[in-house]
Design a protein around this motif. Structure first.
Motif: not given
Length: 170
Positions: A84-102
């Motif tokens: 994708g040629g980018r760096v993206v951020s995600y908020e994490l859930d309680g298991n430190s897995d990415p929350v896709l909607a964020t």
């Protein structure tokens, strides 16, 4: 892990699921939650848990970011997306897995975003690229995690002790 492993990282202390292993597949664009345990022979067993999360973009590096760091109100992760040629951020859930909607773009216009880390002294983010423009990018202006330091200068002094004493020992 489907396809080729693009990155792996242990969840740092202070995050949900601390000590667990996160693995992302470059070719499948999937994120896995894993545990590691000694097998008694000097090596380790890796066990995947749950269904993989489709993050896409050819993940090649991850950086965990604590809640309260500049621009990050909640525990988050930065994911380098090679294809994708980018760096993206995600908020994490309680298991430190990415929350896709964020998902949001943190840095774009890169040729092959590959590796990522954070300088523990300055708080700067460092990202590498590969293929076309081999370089290291430094993103400055982020507060390092200095929890014991109430003044956020990453050194402890008399003022810090006095503030601690007033807050917790009074």
């Amino acid at each position: 892990v489907a396809g080729s492993t693009g990155t792996l990282q242990f969840v740092p202390a202070g995050f949900g699921g601390a000590g667990r292993l996160k693995i992302a597949s470059y070719s499948a664009g999937t994120w896995y939650h894993a545990t590691v345990s000694p097998d008694g022979n000097g090596t380790y067993d890796v066990a995947l848990h749950g269904s993989p999360i489709l993050v896409g973009g050819g993940p090649e590096g991850v950086v965990f970011v604590e809640a309260g760091a500049t621009l990050f109100e909640t525990p988050s992760v930065l994911v380098c997306e090679y294809s994708g040629g980018r760096v993206v951020s995600y908020e994490l859930d309680g298991n430190s897995d990415p929350v896709l909607a964020t998902r949001r773009t943190f840095l774009s216009g890169l040729s092959g975003a590959e590796g990522g880390t954070r300088d523990p002294v300055t708080g700067d983010f460092l990202f590498s690229t590969f293929g076309g423009s081999n370089r290291v990018l430094v993103v400055r202006g982020f507060t390092p995690d200095c929890r014991p330091d109430v003044h956020a200068v990453c050194t402890l002094n008399v003022e810090d002790f006095s503030a601690f004493r007033a807050l917790y020992l009074a």
